[in-house]
Design a protein around this motif. Structure first.
Motif, PDB file in Angstrom:
ATOM      1  N   ALA A  24       0.851  -1.190   0.000  1.00 50.86           N
ATOM      2  CA  ALA A  24       0.000   0.000   0.000  1.00 50.86           C
ATOM      3  C   ALA A  24       0.886   1.238   0.000  1.00 50.86           C
ATOM      4  CB  ALA A  24      -0.899  -0.033   1.230  1.00 50.86           C
ATOM      5  N   PRO A  25       0.433   2.351  -0.614  1.00 48.10           N
ATOM      6  CA  PRO A  25      -0.790   2.441  -1.399  1.00 48.10           C
ATOM      7  C   PRO A  25      -0.591   1.924  -2.822  1.00 48.10           C
ATOM      8  CG  PRO A  25       0.297   4.568  -1.316  1.00 48.10           C
ATOM      9  CD  PRO A  25       1.123   3.642  -0.477  1.00 48.10           C
ATOM     10  N   GLU A  44      -5.267   2.132  -1.192  1.00 44.14           N
ATOM     11  CA  GLU A  44      -5.105   2.686   0.159  1.00 44.14           C
ATOM     12  C   GLU A  44      -4.688   4.141   0.023  1.00 44.14           C
ATOM     13  OE1 GLU A  44      -5.702   1.248   2.993  1.00 44.14           O
ATOM     14  OE2 GLU A  44      -6.012  -0.822   2.319  1.00 44.14           O
TER      15      GLU A  44
END
Length: 239
Positions: free
Chosen positions: A149-150, A172
């Motif tokens: 993430a992200p 995310e």
């Protein structure tokens, strides 16, 4: 008494050049299975490294048009090298032993015709690159090869007017303050609000090394770069 003729530097150079050329021809036309396999394997790996290296450099030197042609050369050589030495050369030598010659205008023999087709494919693919020829190595290097993430997910779609669109969103958003989308030297989108999703049109994208691409910068609150993604239109699947 006979006099010994001493070669001039020019004669010595010409004889050395002829010897090297004859040696090269001997290796080129060597037709044993081991030699054919060795030459085919060497050309396959050489083509692969030229193709991959050109794509890596093209990700950073985006205005260098010559890299399109070196990438095309490596891409075609991966297939052509083994084909030429495993098929074309054995067929040509078999025809010669049978007294048959495949020529064009009485001068261009089968191997030369095959090489001509190879060079034509390199020029065509270098001028008009196809999707499989261009690999997005920059994103792989920047992402570190790990899906953490992200993350960025993109899919292609079609607008009501028939224009191809690309819709992307972050999986995310923690640690991200804003998302900046650009293509070439043009900024397309600045998104400051979660969940950070955007849609761009194909006609907004600029071509980089023959392929339409865009980059997505994820920035922190202090303006530092959290992550950068580079995507080419040909590598995005339909949604």
């Amino acid at each position: 008494m006979s006099e010994t003729h001493a070669d001039t530097p020019g004669e010595l150079f010409a004889r050395t050049l002829r010897g090297a050329w004859n040696t090269l021809l001997t290796v080129y036309y060597a037709n044993s299975l081991s030699w054919r396999t060795l030459k085919s394997g060497a050309l396959f790996f050489f083509g692969f490294f030229v193709w991959a290296g050109s794509n890596v450099l093209g990700s950073y030197f985006t205005e260098t048009w010559l890299l399109r042609y070196t990438a095309a050369y490596g891409f075609v050589l991966v297939v052509y090298g083994p084909f030429h030495h495993l098929v074309v050369i054995p067929v040509y030598q078999r025809l010669r032993r049978q007294g048959t010659h495949l020529t064009l205008g009485g001068h261009l023999h089968l191997p030369n015709l095959s090489l001509g087709l190879f060079l034509a494919l390199v020029v065509v693919l270098g001028t008009y690159p196809v999707g499989p020829m261009t690999i997005d190595f920059q994103s792989t290097l920047e992402d570190g090869g790990v899906d953490v993430a992200p993350g960025l997910t993109c899919v292609k779609g079609t607008a009501p007017n028939g224009t191809t669109t690309v819709h992307c969103h972050l999986t995310e958003s923690e640690g991200v303050d804003r998302v900046v989308v650009a293509s070439g030297d043009r900024t397309l989108v600045v998104d400051r609000e979660p969940p950070y999703e955007f849609t761009i049109r194909e006609d907004e994208l600029q071509e980089v090394t023959g392929t339409k691409r865009f980059r997505v910068d994820l920035l922190a609150e202090d303006g530092s770069l959290v992550r950068r993604y580079t995507r080419s239109l040909t590598m995005i699947e339909e949604g």
